[in-house]
Design a protein around this motif. Structure first.
Motif, PDB file in Angstrom:
ATOM      1  N   LEU A   1     -11.406  12.609   2.043  1.00  0.00           N
ATOM      2  CA  LEU A   1     -10.820  11.356   2.205  1.00  0.00           C
ATOM      3  C   LEU A   1     -11.648  10.279   1.748  1.00  0.00           C
ATOM      4  O   LEU A   1     -11.184   8.925   1.929  1.00  0.00           O
ATOM      5  CB  LEU A   1     -10.633  11.205   3.869  1.00  0.00           C
ATOM      6  CG  LEU A   1      -9.511  11.945   4.445  1.00  0.00           C
ATOM      7  CD1 LEU A   1      -9.526  11.703   5.758  1.00  0.00           C
ATOM      8  CD2 LEU A   1      -8.051  11.972   3.806  1.00  0.00           C
ATOM      9  N   GLN A   2     -12.800  10.517   1.008  1.00  0.00           N
ATOM     10  CA  GLN A   2     -13.425   9.644   0.443  1.00  0.00           C
ATOM     11  C   GLN A   2     -12.661   8.338  -0.163  1.00  0.00           C
ATOM     12  O   GLN A   2     -13.291   7.221  -0.226  1.00  0.00           O
ATOM     13  CB  GLN A   2     -14.592  10.250  -0.452  1.00  0.00           C
ATOM     14  CG  GLN A   2     -15.569   9.048  -0.947  1.00  0.00           C
ATOM     15  CD  GLN A   2     -16.524   8.572   0.077  1.00  0.00           C
ATOM     16  OE1 GLN A   2     -16.846   9.158   1.044  1.00  0.00           O
ATOM     17  NE2 GLN A   2     -16.654   7.402  -0.141  1.00  0.00           N
ATOM     18  N   PRO A   3     -12.013   8.926  -1.344  1.00  0.00           N
ATOM     19  CA  PRO A   3     -11.079   7.662  -2.110  1.00  0.00           C
ATOM     20  C   PRO A   3     -10.483   6.708  -0.968  1.00  0.00           C
ATOM     21  O   PRO A   3     -10.418   5.495  -1.384  1.00  0.00           O
ATOM     22  CB  PRO A   3     -10.033   8.508  -2.552  1.00  0.00           C
ATOM     23  CG  PRO A   3     -10.493   9.538  -2.690  1.00  0.00           C
ATOM     24  CD  PRO A   3     -11.255  10.203  -1.600  1.00  0.00           C
ATOM     25  N   TYR A   4      -9.772   7.014  -0.093  1.00  0.00           N
ATOM     26  CA  TYR A   4      -9.316   5.982   1.048  1.00  0.00           C
ATOM     27  C   TYR A   4     -10.495   5.120   1.490  1.00  0.00           C
ATOM     28  O   TYR A   4     -10.287   3.866   1.635  1.00  0.00           O
ATOM     29  CB  TYR A   4      -8.843   6.737   2.147  1.00  0.00           C
ATOM     30  CG  TYR A   4      -7.625   7.329   1.858  1.00  0.00           C
ATOM     31  CD1 TYR A   4      -6.136   6.768   1.763  1.00  0.00           C
ATOM     32  CD2 TYR A   4      -7.651   8.816   1.680  1.00  0.00           C
ATOM     33  CE1 TYR A   4      -5.171   7.354   1.515  1.00  0.00           C
ATOM     34  CE2 TYR A   4      -6.397   9.374   1.516  1.00  0.00           C
ATOM     35  CZ  TYR A   4      -5.194   8.782   1.431  1.00  0.00           C
ATOM     36  OH  TYR A   4      -4.080   9.571   1.397  1.00  0.00           O
ATOM     37  N   ARG A   5     -11.757   5.602   1.774  1.00  0.00           N
ATOM     38  CA  ARG A   5     -12.773   4.632   2.204  1.00  0.00           C
ATOM     39  C   ARG A   5     -13.180   3.858   1.012  1.00  0.00           C
ATOM     40  O   ARG A   5     -13.323   2.633   1.181  1.00  0.00           O
ATOM     41  CB  ARG A   5     -13.927   5.645   2.377  1.00  0.00           C
ATOM     42  CG  ARG A   5     -13.796   6.302   3.809  1.00  0.00           C
ATOM     43  CD  ARG A   5     -14.710   7.132   4.138  1.00  0.00           C
ATOM     44  NE  ARG A   5     -14.460   8.073   5.050  1.00  0.00           N
ATOM     45  CZ  ARG A   5     -15.050   9.418   5.163  1.00  0.00           C
ATOM     46  NH1 ARG A   5     -16.146   9.797   4.461  1.00  0.00           N
ATOM     47  NH2 ARG A   5     -14.601  10.152   6.115  1.00  0.00           N
ATOM     48  N   ASP A   6     -13.186   4.468  -0.344  1.00  0.00           N
ATOM     49  CA  ASP A   6     -13.678   3.549  -1.326  1.00  0.00           C
ATOM     50  C   ASP A   6     -12.620   2.537  -1.385  1.00  0.00           C
ATOM     51  O   ASP A   6     -13.043   1.248  -1.696  1.00  0.00           O
ATOM     52  CB  ASP A   6     -13.650   4.375  -2.511  1.00  0.00           C
ATOM     53  CG  ASP A   6     -14.660   5.332  -2.827  1.00  0.00           C
ATOM     54  OD1 ASP A   6     -15.579   5.120  -1.933  1.00  0.00           O
ATOM     55  OD2 ASP A   6     -14.489   6.406  -3.656  1.00  0.00           O
ATOM     56  N   LEU A   7     -11.380   2.712  -1.558  1.00  0.00           N
ATOM     57  CA  LEU A   7     -10.499   1.571  -1.521  1.00  0.00           C
ATOM     58  C   LEU A   7     -10.597   0.643  -0.462  1.00  0.00           C
ATOM     59  O   LEU A   7     -10.613  -0.591  -0.643  1.00  0.00           O
ATOM     60  CB  LEU A   7      -9.000   2.210  -1.426  1.00  0.00           C
ATOM     61  CG  LEU A   7      -8.368   3.081  -2.565  1.00  0.00           C
ATOM     62  CD1 LEU A   7      -6.950   3.575  -2.323  1.00  0.00           C
ATOM     63  CD2 LEU A   7      -8.353   2.328  -3.990  1.00  0.00           C
ATOM     64  N   ARG A   8     -10.756   0.964   0.997  1.00  0.00           N
ATOM     65  CA  ARG A   8     -11.114  -0.002   1.840  1.00  0.00           C
ATOM     66  C   ARG A   8     -12.105  -0.671   1.694  1.00  0.00           C
ATOM     67  O   ARG A   8     -12.058  -1.916   1.771  1.00  0.00           O
ATOM     68  CB  ARG A   8     -11.150   0.748   3.150  1.00  0.00           C
ATOM     69  CG  ARG A   8     -10.650   0.113   4.330  1.00  0.00           C
ATOM     70  CD  ARG A   8     -10.905   0.761   5.730  1.00  0.00           C
ATOM     71  NE  ARG A   8     -12.172   0.282   6.361  1.00  0.00           N
ATOM     72  CZ  ARG A   8     -12.792   1.102   6.756  1.00  0.00           C
ATOM     73  NH1 ARG A   8     -12.380   2.380   7.205  1.00  0.00           N
ATOM     74  NH2 ARG A   8     -14.140   0.814   7.294  1.00  0.00           N
TER      75      ARG A   8
END
Lengths: 218, 669, 311, 487
Positions: free
Chosen positions: C43-50
């Motif tokens: 889920l790291q990409p979601y965090r990056d986006l946020r």
């Protein structure tokens, strides 16, 4: 000229033809002029002979004019030219004498060939003379091609004209004396103008060699 | 209408003492004339009537017969439309020439040019057609050499004129053959009488018309005039030439292949496909390697002509099999692309003109950063670039889509050989689309984006009001033609169906939400939906993101460049941008590259200045035109020897001719 | 369109953006595992986006409005494409934008603006990235169009949903051209989604990067949009591969149960694709840039053969 | 009566000029009076022929449709050339290139030349025609050598010799044609009509031989290749008004002779013979200049070669027959107009730049705007660009040949293209290029005088108008002339 002896006509034709051939052989301008005079005399004789069957005063005038122009005036001009510029020997050809003679022979053969027979229908007095006259035409043309001297070319052209007249006479194609006069007059003018030009050319180019004139090309 | 142009032409000539007046007079009348033409052709197109004017002339065979049938009206409309906007542009832009060149002369030839184009597409008598066709070439020639103190213009003009004349020779030959077959030069009569022609004759007509009109259209390898002639002319002329004039070649191909000459052979269509594929692919590749903005655009014209020919070729193949519906589809695609190319190429040329006027150079490497100095021009140019790269939802996409569909149908319908040609055409069309996009990223990016690369570019300013207005009109047209392509297609389908060989063919259904359906639903698309979808999505995303991040600040700062100072010299150049693609295509393009390096000292270790120059060997010049020219010169040299200057030789010619003819006679009898 | 379709439409539209970061994460994770690393959580990409959305942003002073507008447009385009392709059901009657050419050219539209944005900042990297991107994009187009055309010709329609439906009902024996087309498509997929051997999505090294070079100047929300859009594109291509070439299991109607089953199956297929891509990325080297055309032409030629084999 | 005026007027003018002492102005006035008279006379004859089909004076002079067509070109170009000569010579006198006596010589010969041409056209006797055409040679010889330079002497000499030989061969042919009249009566005056009437009784082979001789003979004067060799020299060395007359009128007159003999020959033998010969000569005559034009370096020679080429086209058109004949005749008219314009502009350029080398002539459009435009338009007209009439006539000629002579048509199309390309290169180089003045003798901008530009402007306007509108009388004249030739 039906009343004339074939043999007589053939003699004249041969004279005309032979002088054209000799024009090729001669090395001297003076003798060329003389040969032309001989040729012209033959033509004049023919003219006179032919005038017997249809005499008219105008015809006489025409014949006299022709004789005058061809035998006296034209040679006179030529002699003048030769005298003025010391041109006695300036004769230069592309082909040497033997080769020239071969070409003449070839042309003669040509006039003997079949295609010429069409012209035979013209012959009122045997096609031999016609063929000779036609050969004269071709040989005179060849003279204008082969010779580099302006004077020779002029004589060649006049000889060509003689050939044509001879042809006309042998084929019985005389024109009315008025026209004859006109043609003669034309030739007179032509001779005068050509002589003047030749003289001017000599002054510009220092010789009568026409091959010196080759600036205009392309 | 003719009177208006005539008045414009001669009035401008009379007013040539006064630049301003000549400009106003010439261009305003051109506007009025093309406006009238637009209304007239529009009416003829929509109402479906066919106005015919015939005036007999005092010459045999020649009659001034004009016929506004559907096809003519359609082309007339394109011409009027582009001419109208170009005239508006010209009103504002020709001020550069005040005092330098005669505006009156420009106005004269401009008006003659427009009117001759209009007559070309309406003439229905071959002789009359040839006359106006040549007048068109003539007028455009004088427009090409308008800047006559530029040697390049003169050279370009000469090449152009000679190529045109060569083309015309082939056209004349084609018409002469038709005359031989039918004894008439009236199109109507030719159409009626040519049916029984032998295959040999038909093929001969096809080939000579292809070459003749192909020169005008700029198909490869007959295109050599195009990249130099179009840029040489003033920009609004380039726009007209590239956008409209080369289409007259297409018009006549359609006229002859679909209307006059019945019973096409399969190989005709295949030949057109091959030529189209070649032209489109090579055209775009050459465009990529070009650093002169207008030349680049000119090469794109070749590319687009190739695309049009793909449509035309498929139509011809279908027509040779009697598949009239499919043929009409291909033809409609070609027509659509013709119209689209007219709009976006005109826009791009006008934009290029504005840029050149602002920067005084045509070298793309000298531009940069113009988007801030000329924002509106940049925007319009962007629209044009997108359209020519066939990006949805603009019009270029739709016509390429349509062309694709026509080609797909070909793959479905035929046996192996034909099929392979169709497949390769599809491939070339696909590659062309991608390469065109690459090329316009380069053209737009290097021209308008990043930093100015030269003094001239840094000092550019936005162009005048009227030119911008003209560009805006064209941009609007591009969007409109894209979004409402369904309706446009319906009209074009009737145009295609009106051809004698494709009588009554149905092409496409325009259904709910303006979606276009081809071949009973084989392919369906809706341009309005794409347009609205993209716009709506973009708006939604923008709104959502800005709502989400409204507290975040945005700062501006210098571009990061590994810590060193950034100069325009570090930006990518046009050469660099396209070099990889050119290297890939080196097999066909034959690029040459020279590397020059200057060193600080003799050691050749510390380079001071390095220059890389890449260019293309002009293979057409090297392998086709130059040998031809050399051969002609050699033969001419031989003929010159005839005139040797030697009078004896001259007499000999006469003598030989005489003897020869007498012998000939002897042989005969 | 009736009311009952609305949820499915929402699903169709939201599916791609919602899932795409996840699959990026999955791919990275698989790669990490194959490279004996632990790797970031999926889920790291979601965090990056946020994180990116919450950051301030710096924009180059040389950049124009195009640079600012491009991320929105590019993201929007991926949304439109995502909504146009068959994901879990073929029953949504998208006859407006569902044509495969529309999809291909919409992709090109995104690429076009991406490349322009790359040039706009005036950095040396961006320009080269754009150049390479356009080269790859241009050369991919042939293979991409023709591979999809193979399917279109087999199923006698160019509508993606219809293709999916048709291919699904074909007997297995007719799969030769489809397999060939799939090979061709896979190459195009790798090229379009900036994967090995075309691009290295993980580095910012000027010799290797294409996509990353172009977005180098972006930061904050615009970088987030760019990354997200690229993730969308990744998923879109995988979805195309999965649903056009192997459409078994895709729902033919708009009923809840088949759709949910199809969704699960879809996720499974995408995971397989991610696995394959991760394997490829871990096992081969990146090609020299001038070797890329060979590969892309190979893709083109394979498609031509595939079309030749149709019917 | 009017026919007589046509001959009398120039003759009187020549004689009057001969009498003039010292005053150039008097010479000019004489010319200015006579030229319109001749033109009006020619126009009146044309109307007469249009109304009554024939205009006659006595038994010796007559003009039918065919003669009238040629007559128009002679009179028109003669008129323009007269006025242009005045302007041209004034400029040369001003530059002290020539003096009074030369001007007088010029005008005398000019009048004679015109007279000879008129006479050649309207005489009914073939022999008289021959004499008249020979007279044109003689009267122009000195005009060609007008500047007395070595090169002009050379040109004049070649002109004289080659044309004399040619015309003698033509004379031989004429004699052969006269044979049928032989039977009727020895002193009978033979005119064209009687020749045609008795043509049927002529031996076919003889007629063929005769026609070959006539074609070669008068073809020399027309400039049919390979007898054309004198033409570029003579036309380029003559003063420009004379060049215009030579190209625009004399060639047509000589062509008229060929056409008349063609009619006679066709009475005796199938037309296919004369036609195929003319097609042969037409093709050769187009081919040679087409190639030479490309590499030409001298603009007057360029125009001269173009004249040869156009005579080739005319010959070809007649050879094709049908519509081609009509077009060929029309082509002659157009060519006269266009070529005169070109030679007039060439004259202006020569006056200004003092060189006939194209390399030395640059930027004409800037230096002499009017002449530059004339040259450009003239070039477009002569290479057969629409909307000029030569385009139409060339198409007509080709369309007449397309049915039976496909390869010839293809070849000629390509050759015409070659001519165009060559011309374009040269003319563009001369007019549009920018002029860089040499440091030593810069050239003053501007025209040399209104008389040097107005005649070509008028001719050009006429050409343009005639390209759009062919008046019914002209058309009917051409039609009947063409039907005469086609038989």
């Amino acid at each position: 000229m039906a009343h004339l002896n074939q043999q007589t006509l053939l003699v004249f034709a041969t004279i005309i033809f032979a002088s054209a051939v000799f024009l090729h052989l001669t090395r001297k301008n003076t003798s060329a002029v003389r040969l032309y005079m001989v040729q012209s005399s033959a033509i004049a004789a023919l003219l006179i002979l032919s005038s017997f069957d249809r005499f008219s005063p105008l015809l006489i005038v025409a014949i006299v004019a022709t004789v005058a122009v061809k035998i006296f005036i034209a040679p006179y001009f030529f002699y003048g030219l030769i005298r003025r510029h010391q041109l006695k020997f300036s004769v230069n050809t592309y082909l040497n004498t033997p080769v020239s003679l071969m070409v003449i022979a070839a042309l003669l053969v040509l006039t003997r060939s079949d295609f010429f027979s069409a012209l035979a229908v013209l012959a009122t007095s045997g096609d031999k003379m016609l063929r000779l006259a036609f050969a004269t035409v071709l040989i005179s043309l060849f003279l204008a091609i082969n010779r580099k001297g302006a004077l020779s070319q002029m004589i060649g052209i006049l000889s060509l004209e003689n050939g044509i007249v001879a042809f006309a006479l042998f084929a019985g194609l005389e024109q009315s004396p008025g026209l004859q006069l006109g043609i003669t007059f034309n030739i007179l003018i032509w001779v005068i103008i050509a002589t003047v030009f030749a003289s001017m050319i000599f002054r510009k180019f220092g010789s009568l060699d026409v091959t010196a004139m080759k600036k205009l090309k392309g | 209408m003719l009177a208006m142009f005539a008045a414009g032409a001669f009035g401008a000539l009379l007013l040539q003492q006064n630049d301003r007046a000549a400009n106003l007079w010439g261009n305003c009348l051109a506007i009025a004339g093309s406006g009238t033409g637009l209304i007239f052709s529009g009416a003829a197109l929509l109402r479906g009537t066919i106005p015919v004017f015939v005036i007999d002339s005092s010459f045999p065979l020649l009659s001034l017969s004009l016929r506004f049938d559907q096809l003519s009206a359609f082309f007339m409309m394109i011409i009027s439309l582009v001419a109208l906007l170009c005239s508006v542009y010209a009103l504002g832009s020709v001020r550069h020439y005040y005092g330098k060149y005669s505006i009156g002369v420009l106005g004269f030839f401009y008006n003659v040019f427009i009117v001759s184009m209009m007559l070309v597409v309406t003439a229905h008598n071959a002789l009359f057609f040839l006359i106006v066709w040549e007048v068109m070439s003539l007028a455009s020639y004088f427009l090409v050499i308008y800047e006559r103190r530029e040697t390049a213009s003169i050279r370009a003009g000469s090449l152009y004129f000679i190529m045109m004349h060569a083309g015309t020779a082939f056209i004349i030959f084609a018409f002469l053959l038709m005359y031989r077959l039918t004894g008439s030069v009236e199109f109507e009569a030719i159409r009626g009488g040519i049916g029984a022609a032998s295959p040999l004759m038909k093929n001969a007509i096809f080939i000579s018309a292809l070459i003749g009109f192909g020169v005008k259209a700029g198909i490869i390898p007959l295109h050599v005039w195009l990249p130099s002639a179009h840029p040489a002319a003033p920009s609004h002329i380039s726009a007209l030439m590239s956008g409209v004039m080369i289409k007259t070649g297409i018009y006549m191909m359609i006229r002859i292949y679909f209307d006059i000459l019945s019973g096409a052979y399969l190989w005709w269509g295949l030949a057109l496909l091959v030529i189209g594929a070649m032209s489109s692919l090579l055209g775009v590749l050459y465009a990529l390697s070009e650093h002169d903005l207008k030349r680049l655009l000119a090469y794109h014209s070749i590319e687009n002509i190739g695309i049009i020919l793909l449509g035309l070729g498929s139509a011809l193949v279908f027509s040779s099999f009697g598949l009239n519906t499919l043929a009409a589809l291909g033809l409609a695609a070609a027509l659509f692309h013709t119209m689209n190319h007219a709009t976006f190429k005109a826009l791009l040329f006008l934009g290029a003109g504005a840029v050149i006027a602002g920067t005084h150079t045509r070298n793309i490497e000298k531009y940069g950063g113009l988007i801030r100095l000329m924002p509106q021009t940049a925007f319009f140019f962007l629209v044009g670039s997108m359209a020519i790269s066939a990006l949805p939802p603009l019009n270029g996409f739709f016509s390429e889509w349509l062309t694709f569909q026509a080609l797909f149908q070909g793959v479905l319908a035929f046996d192996v050989v034909t099929k392979i040609i169709f497949i390769l055409s599809i491939g070339s069309l696909a590659f062309t689309g991608g390469l065109a996009a690459a090329c316009f990223v380069k053209a737009f990016g290097i021209t308008f984006l990043a930093r100015p690369r030269s003094e001239q570019a840094a000092q550019a300013s936005e162009t005048a009001m009227l030119p911008r207005l003209a560009m805006a009109g064209l941009a609007l047209l591009i969007v409109g033609l894209g979004v409402f392509s369904g309706m446009v297609l319906r009209t074009l389908a009737t145009v295609a169906g009106s051809m004698a060989n494709l009588q009554g063919a149905e092409t496409a259904d325009v259904a709910q939400f303006k979606s276009v359906s081809i071949q009973n639903g084989f392919a369906v698309t809706s341009m309005p939906a794409i347009f609205i979808g993209v716009i709506a999505a973009a708006v939604a995303v923008t709104v959502a993101v800005s709502l989400l991040t409204r507290k975040r600040k945005t700062a501006t700062g210098p571009t990061w460049n590994c810590g060193s100072d950034l100069t325009p010299r570090m930006e990518i150049t046009a050469t660099g941008f396209s070099r990889s693609l050119i290297t890939i295509a080196r097999g066909v393009l034959r690029p040459s590259s020279e590397t020059e390096i200057e060193y600080h000292d003799a050691s050749s270790y510390f380079p001071r200045v390095g220059t890389v120059t890449t260019s293309l060997h002009d293979i057409y010049q090297t392998f086709i035109y130059k040998p031809l020219r050399d051969l002609t010169t050699i033969i001419a040299g031989q003929f010159t020897k005839v005139q040797s200057g030697n009078i004896n030789a001259y007499i000999l010619y006469i003598f030989l001719t005489l003897i020869g003819l007498l012998f000939f006679l002897d042989l005969q009898s | 369109m009736n009311i009952s379709e609305i949820p499915y439409w929402l699903l169709q539209i939201m599916l791609i953006p919602a899932l795409s970061p996840f699959f990026i994460g999955v791919t990275c994770r698989i790669k990490a595992i194959m490279q004996n690393r632990r790797g970031a959580p999926v889920l790291q990409p979601y965090r990056d986006l946020r994180k990116l959305f919450q950051k301030d942003e710096v924009i180059s002073e040389d950049a124009s409005w195009l640079f600012r507008a491009a991320p929105y447009l590019i993201f929007a385009v991926t949304l439109v494409i995502g909504a146009s392709i068959p994901l879990v059901t073929t029953a949504l009657p998208n006859s407006y934008t569902g044509d495969f050419l529309v999809v291909v050219y919409l992709v090109a539209l995104g690429t076009f603006f991406l490349a322009l944005a790359g040039i706009d900042s005036g950095s040396a990297f961006g320009g080269f990235g754009s150049s390479r991107e356009m080269m790859v994009a241009a050369l991919t187009e042939g293979g991409l169009v023709l591979s999809l055309l193979t399917l279109a010709l087999i199923s006698k329609t160019t509508n993606l949903a219809a293709i999916s439906e048709n291919i699904g009902s074909l007997p297995l024996t007719s799969f030769t051209p489809i397999i060939l087309a799939f090979i061709s498509f896979s190459i195009a997929l790798l090229a379009e989604t900036c994967r090995y051997p075309f691009d290295n999505p993980a580095t910012h090294l000027e010799l290797t990067m294409i996509h990353e070079a172009m977005i180098l100047e972006y930061s904050g929300k615009r970088l987030a949009l760019m990354e997200w859009a690229s993730a969308n594109k990744y998923l879109i291509f995988i979805a195309l591969g999965a649903n056009l070439f192997f459409p078994r299991g895709i729902a033919g109607s708009l009923e809840f149960v088949p759709v949910m089953l199809a969704l699960a199956l879809f996720a499974g297929k995408v995971l397989l694709f991610c696995l394959a891509i991760a394997i490829i990325e871990s096992s081969i080297a990146k090609l020299r840039i001038f070797r890329l055309p060979d590969l892309l032409f190979t893709s083109f030629v394979i498609s031509v053969i595939a079309i030749g084999l149709v019917n | 009566m009017i026919l007589l005026i046509l001959i009398a007027a120039p003759l009187l003018a020549a004689l009057a000029s001969l009498a003039v002492r010292k005053k150039i102005l008097v010479l000019e006035i004489i010319a200015m009076i006579v030229a319109p008279v001749e033109f009006v006379a020619a126009a009146t004859i044309a109307t007469q022929v249009y109304r009554q089909g024939r205009s006659e004076y006595g038994v010796y002079l007559a003009a039918g449709a065919l003669e009238t067509v040629v007559l128009i070109t002679v009179a028109l170009v003669g008129l323009a050339a007269t006025f242009y000569s005045i302007g041209y010579l004034r400029e040369e006198v001003r530059k002290q290139i020539i003096g009074f006596s030369r001007v007088r010589q010029f005008f005398i010969l000019f009048h004679f030349f015109l007279m000879a041409m008129f006479f050649a056209v309207i005489t009914v006797s073939p022999i008289m025609m021959w004499i008249a055409i020979e007279a044109t040679t003689l009267s122009t010889a000195f005009l060609i050598s007008f500047y007395n330079k070595a090169s002009s002497m050379e040109a004049a000499w070649k002109y004289l010799i080659i044309n004399s030989i040619g015309l003698l061969l033509g004379f031989f042919g004429t004699l052969l044609f006269l044979t049928p009249g032989n039977d009727a009566g020895v002193d009978k005056f033979v005119d064209w009509r009687s020749l045609v009437e008795s043509g049927g009784s002529m031996n076919p082979t003889l007629a063929k031989v005769a026609f070959i001789f006539v074609l070669i003979g008068y073809g020399t004067k027309v400039g049919l290749a390979p007898m054309h060799t004198w033409l570029p020299d003579a036309h380029s060395k003559a003063p420009s008004p004379i060049s215009a007359l030579l190209s625009g009128s004399l060639l047509n007159v000589a062509m008229l002779a060929i056409l008349k003999y063609k009619i006679v020959a066709d009475a005796a033998i199938p037309t296919s013979f004369s036609r195929s010969l003319m097609i042969y000569f037409g093709v050769v005559t187009i081919t040679i200049p087409a190639f030479i034009i490309i590499v030409q370096k001298n603009y007057k020679r360029l125009f001269a070669y173009s004249s040869i080429e156009h005579m080739g086209i005319v010959t070809l058109g007649i050879g094709f027959g049908g519509l081609g004949t009509f077009a060929a005749l029309l082509h002659m008219i157009y060519h006269s107009l266009a070529k005169s314009v070109l030679f007039f502009s060439a004259g202006n350029i020569l006056l200004k730049y003092g060189s006939t080398k194209m390399q030395k002539v640059r930027g004409v459009l800037s230096v002499m705007p009017v002449t530059g435009v004339l040259l450009l338009i003239g070039f477009l007209a002569i290479t057969g660009m629409p909307p000029f009439g030569l385009f139409l006539t060339e198409i007509y000629i080709l369309s007449a040949g397309i049915a039976d002579h496909l390869p010839v048509v293809i070849g000629v199309l390509l050759l015409l293209l070659l001519v165009f390309a060559g011309f374009l290169r040269h003319i563009v180089g001369m007019t549009l290029s920018s002029y860089k003045a040499p440091d030593t003798t810069p050239i003053a901008c501007g025209e040399s005088g209104y008389l040097t530009v107005i005649p070509p402007i008028l001719l050009l306007s006429l050409l343009i108008v005639a390209g759009f509108y062919l008046p019914a009388p002209i058309k009917s004249l051409l039609d009947s002339a063409a039907s005469l030739i086609n038989g």
